[in-house]
Each structure stands twice: as structure tokens, then as C-alpha cells.
Design a protein around this motif. Sequence first.
Motif, PDB file in Angstrom:
ATOM      1  N   ALA A 145     -15.798  62.207  32.317  1.00 23.08           N
ATOM      2  CA  ALA A 145     -17.110  61.717  31.892  1.00 23.08           C
ATOM      3  C   ALA A 145     -18.176  62.062  32.928  1.00 23.08           C
ATOM      4  N   LEU A 146     -19.424  61.994  32.479  1.00 23.10           N
ATOM      5  CA  LEU A 146     -20.585  62.128  33.365  1.00 23.10           C
ATOM      6  C   LEU A 146     -21.272  60.775  33.473  1.00 23.10           C
ATOM      7  N   LEU A 147     -21.822  60.482  34.632  1.00 20.73           N
ATOM      8  CA  LEU A 147     -22.615  59.276  34.797  1.00 20.73           C
ATOM      9  C   LEU A 147     -23.968  59.534  34.148  1.00 20.73           C
ATOM     10  N   LYS A 148     -24.173  58.942  32.988  1.00 22.85           N
ATOM     11  CA  LYS A 148     -25.346  59.273  32.177  1.00 22.85           C
ATOM     12  C   LYS A 148     -26.586  58.490  32.575  1.00 22.85           C
ATOM     13  N   GLU A 149     -26.438  57.184  32.734  1.00 21.76           N
ATOM     14  CA  GLU A 149     -27.607  56.352  33.053  1.00 21.76           C
ATOM     15  C   GLU A 149     -27.169  55.067  33.747  1.00 21.76           C
ATOM     16  N   VAL A 150     -27.977  54.642  34.714  1.00 21.23           N
ATOM     17  CA  VAL A 150     -27.750  53.377  35.401  1.00 21.23           C
ATOM     18  C   VAL A 150     -29.025  52.553  35.304  1.00 21.23           C
ATOM     19  N   LEU A 159     -18.194  65.684  37.643  1.00 19.28           N
ATOM     20  CA  LEU A 159     -17.218  65.326  36.625  1.00 19.28           C
ATOM     21  C   LEU A 159     -16.362  64.182  37.141  1.00 19.28           C
ATOM     22  N   LEU A 160     -16.368  63.077  36.408  1.00 21.94           N
ATOM     23  CA  LEU A 160     -15.636  61.877  36.798  1.00 21.94           C
ATOM     24  C   LEU A 160     -14.378  61.747  35.949  1.00 21.94           C
ATOM     25  N   THR A 161     -13.225  61.801  36.592  1.00 22.87           N
ATOM     26  CA  THR A 161     -11.958  61.586  35.883  1.00 22.87           C
ATOM     27  C   THR A 161     -11.665  60.096  35.883  1.00 22.87           C
ATOM     28  N   LEU A 162     -11.622  59.514  34.688  1.00 24.85           N
ATOM     29  CA  LEU A 162     -11.481  58.066  34.567  1.00 24.85           C
ATOM     30  C   LEU A 162     -10.051  57.622  34.813  1.00 24.85           C
ATOM     31  N   LYS A 163      -9.922  56.541  35.579  1.00 25.79           N
ATOM     32  CA  LYS A 163      -8.623  55.918  35.828  1.00 25.79           C
ATOM     33  C   LYS A 163      -8.667  54.510  35.249  1.00 25.79           C
ATOM     34  N   SER A 164      -7.779  54.246  34.304  1.00 22.65           N
ATOM     35  CA  SER A 164      -7.812  52.969  33.608  1.00 22.65           C
ATOM     36  C   SER A 164      -6.422  52.602  33.111  1.00 22.65           C
ATOM     37  N   MET A 207     -20.144  74.799  41.278  1.00 19.85           N
ATOM     38  CA  MET A 207     -19.524  73.841  40.367  1.00 19.85           C
ATOM     39  C   MET A 207     -19.280  72.530  41.099  1.00 19.85           C
ATOM     40  N   LYS A 208     -19.527  71.427  40.409  1.00 20.35           N
ATOM     41  CA  LYS A 208     -19.369  70.121  41.004  1.00 20.35           C
ATOM     42  C   LYS A 208     -17.887  69.766  41.159  1.00 20.35           C
ATOM     43  N   GLN A 209     -17.615  68.979  42.177  1.00 21.75           N
ATOM     44  CA  GLN A 209     -16.255  68.529  42.408  1.00 21.75           C
ATOM     45  C   GLN A 209     -15.870  67.459  41.384  1.00 21.75           C
ATOM     46  N   LYS A 210     -14.556  67.313  41.184  1.00 18.65           N
ATOM     47  CA  LYS A 210     -14.052  66.271  40.302  1.00 18.65           C
ATOM     48  C   LYS A 210     -13.698  65.049  41.134  1.00 18.65           C
ATOM     49  N   ILE A 211     -14.076  63.891  40.651  1.00 15.84           N
ATOM     50  CA  ILE A 211     -13.842  62.643  41.370  1.00 15.84           C
ATOM     51  C   ILE A 211     -13.229  61.626  40.419  1.00 15.84           C
ATOM     52  N   GLU A 212     -12.283  60.838  40.928  1.00 19.48           N
ATOM     53  CA  GLU A 212     -11.680  59.791  40.120  1.00 19.48           C
ATOM     54  C   GLU A 212     -12.549  58.540  40.160  1.00 19.48           C
ATOM     55  N   LEU A 213     -12.731  57.924  39.005  1.00 20.11           N
ATOM     56  CA  LEU A 213     -13.542  56.710  38.897  1.00 20.11           C
ATOM     57  C   LEU A 213     -12.716  55.631  38.214  1.00 20.11           C
ATOM     58  N   ASN A 214     -12.490  54.534  38.907  1.00 22.80           N
ATOM     59  CA  ASN A 214     -11.745  53.414  38.336  1.00 22.80           C
ATOM     60  C   ASN A 214     -12.638  52.602  37.416  1.00 22.80           C
ATOM     61  N   ILE A 215     -12.165  52.373  36.206  1.00 24.26           N
ATOM     62  CA  ILE A 215     -12.902  51.548  35.255  1.00 24.26           C
ATOM     63  C   ILE A 215     -11.965  50.524  34.636  1.00 24.26           C
ATOM     64  N   GLU A 216     -12.546  49.471  34.107  1.00 23.68           N
ATOM     65  CA  GLU A 216     -11.792  48.431  33.410  1.00 23.68           C
ATOM     66  C   GLU A 216     -12.396  48.230  32.030  1.00 23.68           C
TER      67      GLU A 216
END
Length: 213
Positions: free
Chosen positions: A75-80, A60-65, A1-10
Motif C-alpha cells: 500500500a501507499l500512505l495516501k493521506e494523514v 511501498l509499504l508491505t502490510l503486516k497483519s 525507486m523507493k524502498q519497501k518498508i514493512e508497516l504493522n497494522i491492526e
Amino acid sequence: MKQKIELNIETRTSGRAGARGLRVRKMVPGVIYGAIENATVAVHVNDIVKYNTRAYENTLLTLKSDDSKLNGKVALLKEVVVHPLTRKPEHVDLFAIDLTKTVRVSVEVRVEGKAIGLAEGGLLNIVARQVEVECLPTAIPEALVVDVTNLNVGDSMHVSDIVVPEGVKMISRPEITIAAVVEQQEEAVAAPAAAAAAPAAAAADGKAPAAKK
């Protein structure tokens, strides 16, 4: 299982002025959709470069906003989208998920072992490196492993041979080939080499190769 990481967004506003401001602060525009009301956001370029790699695939990205509607969502990083020349990120898509509902994702297939057919002169051909599965977000496998040790020349492994963990459903078609041990085409390889050597041999003998008609 993938780790959970916090991702800062605005959150962001559209328009040229807003886009210029994002570039100055090294922020990349993006959108978030899925199990959430669609929203326009911005993510720092360093985070995108870091997480847009195989090592963080399906993480798995836990959003911080500051926006309460987005803060704490997963969320998942879907496309860049990257610039074709500079390869710098220009846009990012985030897919918000509900941890209680299944998702479909592509998962890496890792081939392990040394096929016995290699000792007989065969070549291991990796055909597919990813398969699609369905499971709860918290059950997404880091990778699925296939062991090719017992493959002889002419043997192959298919999606149907992959053992998936409990709670994970294979979506890719079972007949898809993952890996195969094939015969080396020695004659086909030798012919171009011989043709390339002919002009050099003729020059050494003082003879020019015949002109093509």
C-alpha cells in the motif's frame, strides 16, 4: 525507486469504546481501500509520524497483519489527517495497490544547477515542485531532476523539459512552468523601503510627518 518498508497494522471495530482503546495504546484509526476489500484499521502513531514525510513519499509499504486478507498486501500512505492545533495524526488512509497495474502519483521535482541569469541580476523563481506521473508501483521515481544552469533572465523550464525514466508517463500538462529566471523589481522593492524611512527621517529633523486627510 523507493524502498519497501514493512508497516504493522491492526484491524479495528468502530465505536467510542474502540476509539478510547486506540488512544490509550497510541494507535491511530484509519481505512485501507483500493485493490482490496475496504477495511478499517489502526496504525501506531510513531509509524505515521515517521513515514508521513517527504523522505518516504510514495514508499511501498508491505502490510503486516494478523488478518490474512491484509497481511502481505502493498500500500501507499495516501493521506494523514492531523489535529489543527496539536498536529497529532487523527486518521490515516492507506491505498492498496496491485504491483502489476499502473498508478498515478505526485513526484517531487528537484531543481539543480545555478542559472547563469543570476549573474545578470535575475532571480530564480521555482513555480512547481511536484508533477503527476503514471507508472508501475515498482517504477515510481524518487524524484525528477531539472537542470537550470543554462537559464538566462527571461528563460523558463516547463514540464515538457523534464526527462522521465523509461516506463514512466508524464501526466501533468507540458506547458506548466517548473522554474523561471525573472528580473528583480528593484524600484518596486525600493519604494516601500523609502516610504518606511520617511517618518524616521522627519523625526530626526524635528518635524512630524504630515497627517493624512
